[in-house]
Design a protein around this motif. Sequence first.
Motif, PDB file in Angstrom:
ATOM      1  N   ALA A 230       0.860  -1.183   0.000  1.00  9.20           N
ATOM      2  CA  ALA A 230       0.000   0.000   0.000  1.00  9.20           C
ATOM      3  C   ALA A 230       0.894   1.231   0.000  1.00  9.20           C
ATOM      4  N   PRO A 231       0.316   2.398  -0.219  1.00 11.12           N
ATOM      5  CA  PRO A 231       1.147   3.627  -0.131  1.00 11.12           C
ATOM      6  C   PRO A 231       1.911   3.676   1.192  1.00 11.12           C
ATOM      7  N   GLY A 232       3.209   3.964   1.077  1.00 11.37           N
ATOM      8  CA  GLY A 232       4.043   3.922   2.280  1.00 11.37           C
ATOM      9  C   GLY A 232       4.262   2.499   2.744  1.00 11.37           C
ATOM     10  N   GLY A 233       4.307   1.578   1.793  1.00  8.79           N
ATOM     11  CA  GLY A 233       4.398   0.162   2.131  1.00  8.79           C
ATOM     12  C   GLY A 233       5.719  -0.210   2.782  1.00  8.79           C
ATOM     13  N   TRP A 234       5.749  -1.384   3.354  1.00  5.22           N
ATOM     14  CA  TRP A 234       6.925  -1.874   4.064  1.00  5.22           C
ATOM     15  C   TRP A 234       6.888  -3.409   4.063  1.00  5.22           C
ATOM     16  N   SER A 235       7.975  -3.997   4.454  1.00  5.39           N
ATOM     17  CA  SER A 235       8.056  -5.453   4.606  1.00  5.39           C
ATOM     18  C   SER A 235       8.907  -5.766   5.825  1.00  5.39           C
ATOM     19  N   LEU A 236       8.660  -6.921   6.427  1.00  2.00           N
ATOM     20  CA  LEU A 236       9.344  -7.284   7.669  1.00  2.00           C
ATOM     21  C   LEU A 236       9.386  -8.801   7.775  1.00  2.00           C
ATOM     22  N   GLY A 237      10.445  -9.303   8.416  1.00  2.00           N
ATOM     23  CA  GLY A 237      10.574 -10.733   8.648  1.00  2.00           C
ATOM     24  C   GLY A 237      10.756 -11.029  10.122  1.00  2.00           C
ATOM     25  N   LEU A 238      10.255 -12.162  10.572  1.00  2.00           N
ATOM     26  CA  LEU A 238      10.396 -12.623  11.952  1.00  2.00           C
ATOM     27  C   LEU A 238      10.831 -14.087  11.924  1.00  2.00           C
ATOM     28  N   VAL A 239      11.693 -14.463  12.871  1.00  2.00           N
ATOM     29  CA  VAL A 239      12.229 -15.820  12.925  1.00  2.00           C
ATOM     30  C   VAL A 239      12.142 -16.331  14.363  1.00  2.00           C
ATOM     31  N   LYS A 240      11.718 -17.604  14.508  1.00  2.00           N
ATOM     32  CA  LYS A 240      11.688 -18.254  15.826  1.00  2.00           C
ATOM     33  C   LYS A 240      12.418 -19.574  15.701  1.00  2.00           C
ATOM     34  N   LYS A 241      13.414 -19.793  16.536  1.00  2.00           N
ATOM     35  CA  LYS A 241      14.185 -21.033  16.530  1.00  2.00           C
ATOM     36  C   LYS A 241      13.478 -22.107  17.362  1.00  2.00           C
ATOM     37  N   MET A 242      13.613 -23.348  16.917  1.00  2.00           N
ATOM     38  CA  MET A 242      12.955 -24.449  17.615  1.00  2.00           C
ATOM     39  C   MET A 242      13.554 -24.690  18.994  1.00  2.00           C
ATOM     40  N   ASN A 243      14.845 -24.391  19.153  1.00  2.00           N
ATOM     41  CA  ASN A 243      15.495 -24.674  20.429  1.00  2.00           C
ATOM     42  C   ASN A 243      15.263 -23.579  21.465  1.00  2.00           C
ATOM     43  N   ASP A 244      14.521 -22.529  21.097  1.00  2.00           N
ATOM     44  CA  ASP A 244      14.227 -21.445  22.051  1.00  2.00           C
ATOM     45  C   ASP A 244      12.828 -20.934  21.751  1.00  2.00           C
ATOM     46  N   ASN A 275      12.648   1.531  -0.127  1.00  2.00           N
ATOM     47  CA  ASN A 275      12.329   2.933   0.185  1.00  2.00           C
ATOM     48  C   ASN A 275      11.244   3.074   1.239  1.00  2.00           C
ATOM     49  N   GLN A 276      11.140   2.111   2.141  1.00  2.00           N
ATOM     50  CA  GLN A 276      10.107   2.208   3.156  1.00  2.00           C
ATOM     51  C   GLN A 276      10.481   3.254   4.213  1.00  2.00           C
ATOM     52  N   SER A 277       9.440   3.767   4.861  1.00  2.00           N
ATOM     53  CA  SER A 277       9.606   4.843   5.833  1.00  2.00           C
ATOM     54  C   SER A 277      10.375   4.342   7.049  1.00  2.00           C
ATOM     55  N   GLN A 278      11.400   5.102   7.405  1.00  2.00           N
ATOM     56  CA  GLN A 278      12.202   4.733   8.555  1.00  2.00           C
ATOM     57  C   GLN A 278      11.392   4.825   9.840  1.00  2.00           C
ATOM     58  N   GLU A 279      10.556   5.856   9.926  1.00  2.00           N
ATOM     59  CA  GLU A 279       9.740   6.031  11.137  1.00  2.00           C
ATOM     60  C   GLU A 279       8.756   4.876  11.307  1.00  2.00           C
ATOM     61  N   LYS A 280       8.120   4.486  10.197  1.00  2.00           N
ATOM     62  CA  LYS A 280       7.146   3.401  10.282  1.00  2.00           C
ATOM     63  C   LYS A 280       7.844   2.089  10.624  1.00  2.00           C
ATOM     64  N   THR A 281       9.026   1.894  10.061  1.00  2.00           N
ATOM     65  CA  THR A 281       9.771   0.671  10.367  1.00  2.00           C
ATOM     66  C   THR A 281      10.146   0.618  11.840  1.00  2.00           C
ATOM     67  N   GLU A 282      10.591   1.771  12.366  1.00  2.00           N
ATOM     68  CA  GLU A 282      10.956   1.809  13.790  1.00  2.00           C
ATOM     69  C   GLU A 282       9.745   1.581  14.686  1.00  2.00           C
ATOM     70  N   ALA A 283       8.593   2.116  14.280  1.00  2.00           N
ATOM     71  CA  ALA A 283       7.378   1.937  15.085  1.00  2.00           C
ATOM     72  C   ALA A 283       6.983   0.454  15.109  1.00  2.00           C
ATOM     73  N   ILE A 284       7.101  -0.177  13.955  1.00  2.00           N
ATOM     74  CA  ILE A 284       6.757  -1.607  13.896  1.00  2.00           C
ATOM     75  C   ILE A 284       7.727  -2.421  14.751  1.00  2.00           C
ATOM     76  N   LEU A 285       9.025  -2.128  14.619  1.00  2.00           N
ATOM     77  CA  LEU A 285      10.028  -2.864  15.393  1.00  2.00           C
ATOM     78  C   LEU A 285       9.858  -2.626  16.887  1.00  2.00           C
ATOM     79  N   GLN A 286       9.464  -1.399  17.253  1.00  2.00           N
ATOM     80  CA  GLN A 286       9.224  -1.112  18.668  1.00  2.00           C
ATOM     81  C   GLN A 286       8.049  -1.939  19.187  1.00  2.00           C
ATOM     82  N   ALA A 287       6.991  -2.019  18.382  1.00  2.00           N
ATOM     83  CA  ALA A 287       5.832  -2.808  18.796  1.00  2.00           C
ATOM     84  C   ALA A 287       6.212  -4.284  18.919  1.00  2.00           C
ATOM     85  N   VAL A 288       7.025  -4.748  17.970  1.00  2.00           N
ATOM     86  CA  VAL A 288       7.478  -6.142  18.034  1.00  2.00           C
ATOM     87  C   VAL A 288       8.322  -6.366  19.281  1.00  2.00           C
TER      88      VAL A 288
END
Length: 479
Positions: A230-244, A275-288
């Motif tokens: 969407a306008p101002g779009g972004w992408s993000l990845g998350l990883v969970k290890k089986m041993n933790d 070219n995703q927004s740095q502010e939006k990326t930081e907000a998402i990472l903070q929520a995560v």
Amino acid sequence: REWTMKTSIVFLLCISVFPGFSQGRVVGEDETGFAECNVFFPGQVPPEGFTEPFHVKICQQYNKEPRFATLYSTKDKIPLYSAFKYTKPAQNKEENWLVEPQIDDPENDLHEMVHEADIIGTVAGLGANQALTSDYVGSGYERGLLNPSLLNEEDFQMATYTLTNAVPLSPSLSKSWHRDIARVVEQALVPHCSKKDHLYLLAGAIPSSVRVKGKVSVPDTLWLAACCDAPGGWSLGLVKKMNDENSLVDLMVGELEKQLLAGVHLFKGNCGGDNQSQEKTEAILQAVGQIRSGEQVGTSDNQEAKDSGLVRRVAAIVATPFIKLLELLIYVFVELVKFVFYFLWLVIKRVGGTVLDGVYSLWNGVVSYLKAISMVLISIPYDVGRVIVNIFLGFLQIVQDVASLTYRILRIPVGFVLHLAAFPYHSICAIPSVLKDVATGIGGTFSLVIDATATLLHGFYYLAGYIVKRFVPKGSSDD
């Protein structure tokens, strides 16, 4: 016959008990992407780089509508990823686990996901390319959903309970994975995507060498990739290890792709990754980060959510024994119904088999009888002709024997008569010859006597002349 009857019973039962029976479709090699399920990918372009021959594309459907897409590994017997969109979650439904028959038997006529117990014995090689419930029983692992049912509304939720969307997880890891993913999506990702229906999610697993009962691969890593197209779009990845089970690492989609197969690209055009927004990326990472630390995201709404969550937990604790008892009663009832249906089916099968065997034996007897009669009827003209020919040949032999005997009987007197008749002729005709021979003999005798006498006289003359010459003296010529 057995397959058709059992399939019909199962189909009617499923229609009557489960009117919204879940459907799935294995996509063929000649189709592009995931067919109708391409809508679950940004730009309708599936991830690239998953090209192994044992990677099977499945368009998971329910009520004849596509609900999510799955890339399944028939080698590891787990999904590599499930692609879906966030929908308004509904109340949890009872688990009704399904399997995809066409993964094991592409030639069968079942074009929908069905309950495993309903197709045992009707699908060739069931379990050869996919996991079954028996692979999880007693293994210590749960069927962990890659596309969590918690993030889906009612129709979508039913479709998630398929073994082609499940990976082996320990009970605690399965619980933490679904809890963390649900909170991340609802509290960190959805609020920061301007168009909720443009939030695309990929939940996947990286297989390991550890296998449940030597068949189903236990994931080494679980991962989630999100794309807000969407306008101002972004992408993000998350990883969970089986041993933790408490780990939840956030990273860029490009970094996540490096942990997967070489050449893998999850989203078309990186989905705003450049070219995703740095502010939006930081907000998402903070929520995560808050979710990872166990904090609740938000202010007033979060307090209400906490209270609601506490009430739900208390209610869950109180209601758990009754729910478990109800689940047990439902399970016993379902198993009883299945046993009754199975018993009736066995009786029908045995009675029908006996009747059909009798009919088959009777048919074989009739066919054999008709065949024998036909052979006899066909051989009658041949036998009659052969008898007639033999009679004619016998008659000719009798005629030949009679003629031969007659000839032999008549042959002796006829020769005698002929010789007797020829005797006078030969006797009379021989008289001149005999007289001639007699005359010749007599003449020869006289001639012989004359010759003998002449010879004798000549001898005497010669003897006398010799004596005279010997003893008489020679005289003159005049004497």
